[in-house]
Design a protein around this motif. Structure first.
Motif, short mmCIF file in Angstrom:
data_model
loop_
_atom_site.label_atom_id
_atom_site.label_comp_id
_atom_site.label_asym_id
_atom_site.label_seq_id
_atom_site.Cartn_x
_atom_site.Cartn_y
_atom_site.Cartn_z
N ILE A 24 12.53 0.79 9.04
CA ILE A 24 12.04 0.07 7.86
C ILE A 24 10.89 0.84 7.22
O ILE A 24 10.81 0.95 5.99
CB ILE A 24 11.61 -1.36 8.26
N GLU A 25 10.00 1.37 8.05
CA GLU A 25 8.88 2.17 7.52
C GLU A 25 9.41 3.38 6.76
O GLU A 25 8.92 3.70 5.67
CB GLU A 25 7.98 2.63 8.68
N ALA A 26 10.41 4.04 7.34
CA ALA A 26 10.99 5.21 6.67
C ALA A 26 11.62 4.83 5.34
O ALA A 26 11.44 5.53 4.32
CB ALA A 26 12.03 5.86 7.59
N ALA A 27 12.37 3.73 5.31
CA ALA A 27 13.02 3.29 4.07
C ALA A 27 11.99 2.96 3.00
O ALA A 27 12.19 3.24 1.82
CB ALA A 27 13.90 2.07 4.35
N ALA A 28 10.87 2.37 3.41
CA ALA A 28 9.82 2.01 2.46
C ALA A 28 9.20 3.25 1.82
O ALA A 28 8.67 3.19 0.71
CB ALA A 28 8.73 1.20 3.16
N HIS A 29 9.25 4.38 2.52
CA HIS A 29 8.73 5.64 1.97
C HIS A 29 9.81 6.45 1.26
O HIS A 29 9.57 7.60 0.87
CB HIS A 29 8.12 6.48 3.10
N GLY A 30 11.01 5.87 1.11
CA GLY A 30 12.06 6.55 0.36
C GLY A 30 12.88 7.52 1.17
O GLY A 30 13.49 8.44 0.61
N HIS B 64 0.81 -1.21 0.00
CA HIS B 64 0.00 0.00 0.00
C HIS B 64 0.85 1.27 0.00
O HIS B 64 0.33 2.38 -0.06
CB HIS B 64 -0.91 0.01 1.23
N ILE B 65 2.17 1.12 0.08
CA ILE B 65 3.06 2.29 0.18
C ILE B 65 3.51 2.71 -1.22
O ILE B 65 4.05 1.90 -1.98
CB ILE B 65 4.28 1.98 1.06
N VAL B 66 3.32 3.98 -1.54
CA VAL B 66 3.81 4.56 -2.80
C VAL B 66 4.84 5.61 -2.44
O VAL B 66 4.50 6.65 -1.87
CB VAL B 66 2.67 5.20 -3.62
N PRO B 67 6.14 5.36 -2.73
CA PRO B 67 7.17 6.34 -2.38
C PRO B 67 6.89 7.70 -3.01
O PRO B 67 6.42 7.79 -4.15
CB PRO B 67 8.46 5.72 -2.93
N GLN B 68 7.19 8.77 -2.26
CA GLN B 68 6.95 10.14 -2.73
C GLN B 68 7.97 10.51 -3.78
O GLN B 68 9.18 10.43 -3.55
CB GLN B 68 7.03 11.10 -1.54
#
Length: 726
Positions: A254-260, A105-109
């Motif tokens: 990990i959450e931060a890395a997934a968001h770029g 569900h994560i789309v990097p900005q």
């Protein structure tokens, strides 16, 4: 057995003691934490593999346990590789498998604050999330990169060092803003004293360095806002920081890395493992304020480094997905040698329950290997920036296929062995096996586990129990098992002295559960026949001769220091010992070290076994870790399909140090009041935890007779359990 700990008891106990709010006794009364620690020690004894999230969990938490030593574990592993004897010592393998996350569900900005992605008629630009404006209102220049910290206001999270580092580094203040998401609050006065103290320190530092317009610290946010906060930091080309003194894992990284978002993280704990995999930022000493400032400035100022860290994180983040976690976990399972007993069993037509068949758990393994579909979403998104993405996807698919095939083949092999054991018509190697299924045809099995001071007391209790169910016994609907710390020869003498026949019992659990015998009418075999398959079942991690030598050495050091000649307190009882039970006679019961001390001595030396003080402290039996009187009952279920719910375990008010294991579970329990009431006050003294912590007295499966129970009391208790007709 594979064991995955969540938070560990010994580490939790240390943290609670440091807080100094509760004493050790109060902590144990509240959390029953010593019982929990003993359960974790037992898990180390029995586990093939222990799954951990990070290396820090191994080095800093598991090393607190008697049963695990990282240095000894490496030495034993080296000896095994060189095919050199370990002298009966065993250590579980530690496997680091980080927990997973959902990334689909994560789309990097991709946009930034200067160049917004413009909308069109088909895809109009979505409005900014409300939490963005809630943060941006703090900033004089909201277009600067955001340094984001997301942690509760706890001293361990080290937020004050971060604010000091930001406040004292002018170049960093000129290039970036700082956002502190410190939980939710209504008013400082309503916060806990610890949290309020941290927040006040932060506010004082903001005032000291005049950081107004550069630091955001919103009062409220919803859980659903957290992904948007990460997106905001990524949109501004910011950095995520976790400056905690120690971080056991670091899920926010990990959450931060997934968001770029590139990361700056503490070098203490889990972030080291995360950084090794993702390579998407810098590690710092959380005590070094200058190091924190330099790392943040480096990532914010060097756009090429920032882009490279961002891309590395996105490329490798799939390694922290749940599908990846499952694949790694299953590969560990597939690497274990199946130890399910592969015996041959005659089918005598006796009814056994299929609903709770041991084969069900094995069929579950097959179902998992067939039905677990590994999503490749994470791999695809992670490889999006890689020129070799097609090859990568092909390798992943190939690896997935190989793993599924390996697990399926393994489960099929075990299932085939199990089916073979259930259908074969071969005669059991234990001669007289054709007579054993009488155990399986009983409506109920009565297990006499009364640990009396003398054989006279045991004989009296046994005769009372037999008389209480004489009618059903004559009909053949019930059978008896004698469960005791005695050897089989002692049991034979006991039966002869009481004018009882071995055939009055279906089975005998001897030596505290390390030997299992059945009665037989075949005179050529003698009155008893041993179950050799039980030995093959319990020999797992049995230390053998290496263990025996250690025990003899330990026993020789236990002396009566008050006596002039230093008299021996313990002596090896060779005539009472067997291949799977090392027995010691206690000459002076009052001088014997408590059972927890001997358990600790053996665990520290990586010797895995059960230590049982029995016969009112006059004997010590040391048996394999998978052997016990309670485990022997489960074995009878596995071996013969005897339902545990059809078993009734009859005990006294107390007993040997394995007494607690006889009380819990799905079987029924009858406690004979007035019997063994004072026999083991001494051997149960100095326990790690009180016996009341593990005695489920309020269970509907447990009943107690009246004081000085009579035959009618016993029958009444059995009727109360619904086992006999009123």
């Amino acid at each position: 057995m594979l064991f995955t700990g969540h938070s560990l008891g010994r580490d939790k106990l240390e943290q609670l003691l440091k807080q100094a709010r509760l004493s050790r006794d109060e902590i144990n009364a509240t959390y029953k934490i010593m019982r929990r620690i003993e359960a974790e020690e037992l898990s180390l004894d029995a586990s093939e593999i222990v799954i951990t999230s990070t290396r820090q969990e191994i080095e800093e938490q598991w090393r607190l346990y008697d049963g695990f030593d990282p240095v000894l574990e490496r030495k034993l592993r080296a000896r095994i590789k060189r095919n050199v004897s370990c002298y009966g010592k065993f250590m579980p393998r530690m496997a680091i498998i980080p927990p997973g996350m959902e990334f689909h569900h994560i789309v990097p900005q991709d946009g930034d604050m200067d160049g917004e992605t413009e909308g069109n008629e088909d895809n109009p630009a979505s409005p900014d999330p409300p939490i963005w404006s809630e943060i941006m209102r703090f900033f004089t220049n909201p277009r600067k990169p955001v340094i984001l910290a997301l942690a509760r206001p706890d001293p361990k999270k080290n937020i004050t060092t971060l604010v000091k580092a930001f406040g004292e580094c002018r170049p960093l203040r000129e290039l970036a803003n700082l956002t502190l998401i410190m939980g939710n609050r209504d008013g400082i006065d309503e916060m806990s004293s610890t949290s309020a103290s941290v927040l006040l320190s932060v506010l004082k530092l903001i005032d000291k360095y005049d950081l107004y317009g550069q630091v955001a610290y919103p009062k409220h946010h919803k859980q659903s806002d957290v992904p948007e906060i990460y997106r905001l930091a990524a949109k501004t080309k910011g950095v995520f920081i976790n400056p905690a003194f120690i971080e056991p894992f670091g899920l926010t990284l990990i959450e931060a890395a997934a968001h770029g978002l590139p990361i700056v993280a503490t070098k203490n704990g889990g972030p080291v493992d995360i950084h090794r995999v993702l390579d998407n930022g810098l590690l710092v000493d959380p005590h070094d304020q200058q190091s924190v400032a330099d790392a943040l400035l480096k990532l914010v100022a060097d756009k090429q480094l920032w882009a490279r860290c961002r891309q590395n994180g996105l490329k490798n983040i799939h390694l922290f997905s749940w599908p990846e976690h499952c694949k790694t976990y299953l590969s560990r399972i597939a690497g274990c040698k199946p130890r399910h007993p592969q015996w041959q069993r005659n089918d005598d037509g006796g009814e056994t329950s299929e609903s709770d068949s041991p084969g069900d758990s094995l069929r579950d393994i097959q179902d998992i290997s067939l039905n677990l579909k590994f999503s490749l979403d994470g791999e695809k998104s992670g490889a999006s920036g890689n020129d070799d993405s097609l090859d990568s996807e092909g390798n992943v698919a190939d690896r997935k296929s190989r793993l599924e095939n390996a697990v399926l083949a393994w489960s099929k092999g075990v299932l085939k062995d199990t089916r073979k054991s259930g259908s074969t018509d071969k005669v059991d190697q234990n001669t007289g096996a054709a007579k054993f299924p009488a155990l399986r045809r009983r409506k109920h099995i009565f297990v006499i586990s009364v640990d009396c001071d003398s054989t006279t007391g045991l004989l009296d209790a046994t005769k009372k129990i037999c008389e209480a169910v004489e009618k059903e016994r004559t009909e053949g609907s019930i059978g008896f098992i004698l469960s005791t710390s005695m050897t089989i020869s002692e049991i034979h003498s006991f039966l002869v002295s009481g004018h009882l026949s071995p055939s009055d019992f279906d089975a005998f659990i001897c030596n505290s559960g390390s030997d299992l015998y059945y009665s037989t009418l075949n005179s050529e075999d003698g009155p008893f026949v041993v179950d050799f398959y039980y030995h093959s079942h319990i020999e797992y991690r049995w230390g053998g001769e290496g263990l025996r030598k250690t025990l003899v050495r330990w026993a020789s050091q236990v002396t009566d220091k008050k006596a002039e000649s230093g008299e021996k307190v313990l002596t090896p009882a060779e005539q009472l010992s067997t291949n799977y039970c090392y027995a010691f006679s206690v000459q002076k019961p009052g001088m014997t070290p408590p059972v927890k001390e001997l358990r600790k001595v053996l665990r520290i030396q990586a010797l895995r076994c059960h230590v049982i003080y029995c016969q009112n402290g006059s004997r010590i039996n040391v048996i394999p870790v998978l052997a016990s009187r309670s485990q022997a009952l489960r074995y009878l279920y596995l071996r013969w399909g005897v339902e545990l719910s059809k078993m009734v375990v009859i005990v006294g008010e107390s007993g040997d140090t394995d007494y607690e294991g006889l009380l819990g579970g799905v079987h029924k329990t009858v406690i004979l009041k007035g019997i063994c009431s004072s026999s083991s006050n001494q051997i149960h003294a100095n326990r790690s935890y009180p016996l009341s912590d593990v005695m489920p007295i309020d269970s509907p499966n447990i009943v107690q007779t009246h004081e000085d129970c009579t035959t009618s009391d016993i029958r009444s208790s059995l009727e109360q359990l619904g086992l006999l007709k009123v």
